[in-house]
Design a protein around this motif. Sequence first.
Motif, mmCIF file in Angstrom:
data_model
loop_
_atom_site.group_PDB
_atom_site.id
_atom_site.type_symbol
_atom_site.label_atom_id
_atom_site.label_comp_id
_atom_site.label_asym_id
_atom_site.label_seq_id
_atom_site.Cartn_x
_atom_site.Cartn_y
_atom_site.Cartn_z
ATOM 1 N N ASP A 234 54.165 -26.964 -14.028
ATOM 2 C CA ASP A 234 54.001 -27.804 -14.981
ATOM 3 C C ASP A 234 54.820 -29.373 -14.712
ATOM 4 N N TYR A 235 55.382 -29.367 -13.683
ATOM 5 C CA TYR A 235 55.816 -30.885 -13.166
ATOM 6 C C TYR A 235 54.485 -31.578 -12.518
ATOM 7 N N ARG A 237 51.455 -31.124 -13.936
ATOM 8 C CA ARG A 237 51.046 -31.750 -15.336
ATOM 9 C C ARG A 237 51.675 -33.136 -15.691
ATOM 10 N N VAL A 238 53.103 -32.946 -15.539
ATOM 11 C CA VAL A 238 54.016 -33.989 -15.918
ATOM 12 C C VAL A 238 53.599 -35.499 -15.174
ATOM 13 N N LEU B 74 44.218 -34.313 -19.989
ATOM 14 C CA LEU B 74 44.909 -33.476 -19.154
ATOM 15 C C LEU B 74 44.373 -32.182 -18.769
ATOM 16 N N MET B 111 54.182 -38.136 -22.984
ATOM 17 C CA MET B 111 54.038 -36.541 -23.546
ATOM 18 C C MET B 111 55.290 -35.815 -22.937
ATOM 19 N N PHE B 113 56.660 -32.030 -22.659
ATOM 20 C CA PHE B 113 56.253 -30.551 -22.823
ATOM 21 C C PHE B 113 57.390 -29.736 -23.150
ATOM 22 N N THR B 118 60.717 -26.054 -16.414
ATOM 23 C CA THR B 118 59.712 -26.318 -15.374
ATOM 24 C C THR B 118 58.911 -27.740 -15.431
ATOM 25 N N SER B 119 59.611 -28.670 -16.321
ATOM 26 C CA SER B 119 58.669 -30.047 -16.352
ATOM 27 C C SER B 119 59.259 -30.882 -15.344
ATOM 28 N N LEU B 120 60.291 -30.672 -14.737
ATOM 29 C CA LEU B 120 60.733 -31.683 -13.775
ATOM 30 C C LEU B 120 60.675 -31.096 -12.499
ATOM 31 N N ASN B 121 60.105 -31.985 -11.291
ATOM 32 C CA ASN B 121 60.001 -31.486 -10.076
ATOM 33 C C ASN B 121 61.543 -30.924 -9.512
ATOM 34 N N MET B 181 63.310 -35.856 -19.925
ATOM 35 C CA MET B 181 61.975 -35.749 -20.444
ATOM 36 C C MET B 181 61.644 -36.761 -21.378
#
Lengths: 336, 699
Positions: A234-235, A237-238, B74, B111, B113, B118-121, B181
């Motif tokens: 996911d990251y 895609r972010v 995307l 955006m 999510f 899981t959206s942050l590295n 986010m």
Amino acid sequence: MPRYIVSRLGLAVVMAILATLVIFLIANTVPGDPALSQLGDLAASNPEFLKAFRAKWALDEPLWTRYFIFLKELAHGDLGISIASQRPVLDDIKNYAPATIELATVGFLLSAIIGVPLGVIAAVRRDSWIDHVARFLSLIGVSSPTFWLAFIVLAIFYGELQIAPGPGRLDPIAFAPTNVTGLFLIDSILAGDWDTFRDALAHLILPSTVLAAATLGLITRTTRASVLECMHQDYVRVARAKGLTEGKIVMRHILPNALIPVVTLGGLAYANLLAGAVMTETIFSWPGLGRYTFRSAAALDFPAIMGITLVVAVTYLIINLLVDISYALLDPRVIR
Amino acid sequence: MQDLTRISSAETATAQDGAAILDVRDLRTYFYTDEGVVRAVDGISYSVPPGETLGIVGESGSGKTVAALSLMRLIDDPARIVGGEINFDGRDVVKLSDEELRKIRGGGIAMVFQDPMTSLNPVLNIARQLVETMVVHGRLTEEQALERAIKLLGRMGITAPERAVDSYPHQFSGGMRQRVMLAMGFSNEPQLLIADEPTTALDVTIQAQILELIVELNRDFKTAIVLISHNLGVIASVCSRVVVMYAGEIVEEGPTEKILADPRHPYTWALINAVPRIDRHVPGQRRLVTIDGTPPDPLNMPAGCRFAARCPFRIEKCEQHPELLEIAPGRKSRCWVTQAGGDLPPPETSRGAPAEAKARPDVHHGSETVIKRGERMLELRNVVKHFPLPKTTLFGKQKWVHAINGVSLDIAQGETVGLVGESGCGKSTLARVIARIHEPTAGSVLFHGQDIAHASQAQVRPLRRRMQMVFQDPYASLNPRMTVGDILGEPLRFHEVTHNEKETRERIAELLDVVGLPQKAAARYPHEFSGGQRQRISIARALSVRPDFIIADEPISALDVNIQAQIINLMIDLQERFGLTYLFIAHDLAVVRHISDRVVVLYLGSVMEIAPADTLFAEPLHPYTRYLISAVPIPDATVEAARQRLPLQGEPPSTVDPPSGCPFRTRCPIAQGICAEVMPPVAEVRPNHFVACHFPGQF
Ligand SMILES: Nc1ncnc2c1ncn2[C@@H]1O[C@H](COP(=O)(O)OP(=O)(O)O)[C@@H](O)[C@H]1O
Ligand code: SF4
Ligand code: SF4
Ligand SMILES: [Mg+2]
């Protein structure tokens, strides 16, 4: 971070002591008289020698006293006398190790420097020609037997084309640079002797390539698989939704995550190169630990084998420690 | 408000009033799979004026996320935008070059999510991830961006933002990551923010905080918001207009309050009816209104109305495909019946007035049921469960997770007890202690009078027949390599419920019938079923050994609302038919209110309040319970607008190092000195109403 390193270091020391214990026990529980197996038939036939040996290692004392004597001697660098060479094992190892370290390190760097980028490109340009080339190379590297590969490259580049030098670390007529580290590349630079440097480097090309082949294949495949997996996180895609360029996404977001499993593999592979280059060293007449091991084993040179085992164990531990530290550098989750 | 978090003082909403900032025309995104073409987004059109809040609602698989991802192109490989226009700020995103597209991504459109975890590295610190977002669009230098990142984090409600920027994502909770986010989303002052299920993975209390924040940001930054959710309550609390999606199409569009009060498409009607409301409970009406069937196979869309197979209002004309047409000013619907001026009956949930329900609180849940209840089936006394944490260093001190800290609870034969609380408060652990999957650290667990707290597996085995569990994820709990027949047959043979193959087969057939699955299901494998059907299989397996007690741990949380309603109805039917007793764990308070006789509120492994469901929701006496109830968004725009929401600040403290005295005191607005010293006992403040608070009902 310092606490983490200290705790890993502590663990490594504990493991090293355990390794000495295991080696000691093996040596002292082999059937028969340890004095005989340690001294060799010739020396053991001399009663003077035998008596001095029994006294030094206190062979009449209980096992644990002997272990502490063994540890004490070890701390002073005494690994015993090689039966075959009749020289201290430590001196022998000091003699042979640099050649192996130089070969293994160059081989490892070669496979890492080529393997990681190749794996990344293969993943990013999946199913393109470069991916197919990478897959083909890895397959050859992983599946060709080392002795076969060694003979082939020697036959082609040295025998046929004559563009590479033959076996050995240097030309037979050349002199080794002044011994500082024992690594010819570094010693020749220190001595400012560029001819020797070039000669040493040229001699390294074929054996290190042969040595790198299998590792290169493994590193390429692992990197590719790992990058592919990270690409769908996911990251990523972010990161794309932020408007980052593809280059930045790969270098900054995918690679650091993808390298984590590659580091484990790399550490193991490097340790294997250091410990298991017997075949390559033999074919390329490389005066390294691999050949020393082989000879010692063939001659049933017990003190030498013990010494080598200990060195290999410690090498593994050190590399493991380095891997653990690189983990902590790559992945902040490791240190809680 | 001149906010420190603004880049420029100029108004960002530059577009002329009236002109839409986003105008989507006939957008089609298809997946070219090996099995065929999946028309995930099949010709949707909508527009968003500057600063507006638009909600997109629909069940999973209806195309909401693909539609959102398409807006910034995307989408990944097998998917392609095959038609339509996405006009953003006067330009068609579909036709932009990669370079121009990058400027819009994170610049004009941002955006957020669904899954903040899981959206942050994980390997980059927060500062780096925020700064790069701003620097890449070239408006700020690294230093300026860092300064702004700190301000933004502060604005998003993160305490000590100067220190927080140096943290790594794993050091943050889900709610805090979602704030990061949002900071990232707003960092370039986009004209449009797309939030795809931004609160679905969060607890209600944290969800309320995040939604509140989104509303404020919309107001302060004038950023238009497209909020995607399957939860009508969430949409109602944020959005002024809503678009309903079904099978890749928009089926209804209009102002939120009108659609919720008077849906004009049968699918919307069904969505609204399927969810129980936390603010009303109609006595005696336990079954929810559901529609049959599942959405159409996306590989094989029907030629006529895509909802026809499930529609209770179907007419002959529905074999033709209806268009999305205006049926009233500002309202559109894709339905032959409502386009012809037909009416849909008013949603069931608005029938019984809430006042009426309050006036007769005892009819269903009051004393009558208490008398009706049978003997005590389960008695927990001071149950404690602590888990050792893995040691980080070789010689470090052993730390413990205080998952359950002295819970006492009785459950009587035939009742349904709901268990609620934020995630990590110990609901699952308690369930597992009762089922003796975990051995409690201390305390006693009496099941049918026998203490099983420390009993051996052999002693527990006969009782296990009478107590079964149903889990949240039906797929993970069903062995994928066994047929449904084998899954159901295994416990029958193990517990010797049946004595020969013929009996086993008969019992399997009976079970499938009971949970509403076809007989031929026995020969098939779990993956061939939908989520709802799989949960029916889990329930059938639990029922196979004829238990009298069922522990259901979040049994409906992973399901769409209509399927949730079907499973709730099934559970209610089964209870009436077999006299089952339920311990029902859920984080959806409206569902808990609907199904439970009594409700237990758990916080940090301790009981805060126990009361009959209606009493608890009408008159919560513990501050935490009040906050919890207040956090639940209500799918009624008028109610939402009039509601005074109590914002519970912060997050639960660590279970490794819980607070002294009352566990809630760190977030309690009425905490006094005594609260830090003395843990309040669970006291019966009113008949049948137990509260663990020194000052019950004073908040
Ligand atoms: N096996 C385990 N080992 C260590 N910690 C656990 C274990 N199971 C649960 N926990 C911890 O116990 C606490 C309660 O968890 P859980 O019962 O899963 O709560 P809930 O069901 O409300 O989400 C959490 O802090 C969780 O991390
Ligand atoms: S068009 Fe017909 S089938 Fe479709 S939603 Fe309307 S009434 Fe139902
Ligand atoms: S005991 Fe004190 S801190 Fe705890 S909930 Fe009651 S008033 Fe708040
Ligand atoms: Mg849980």
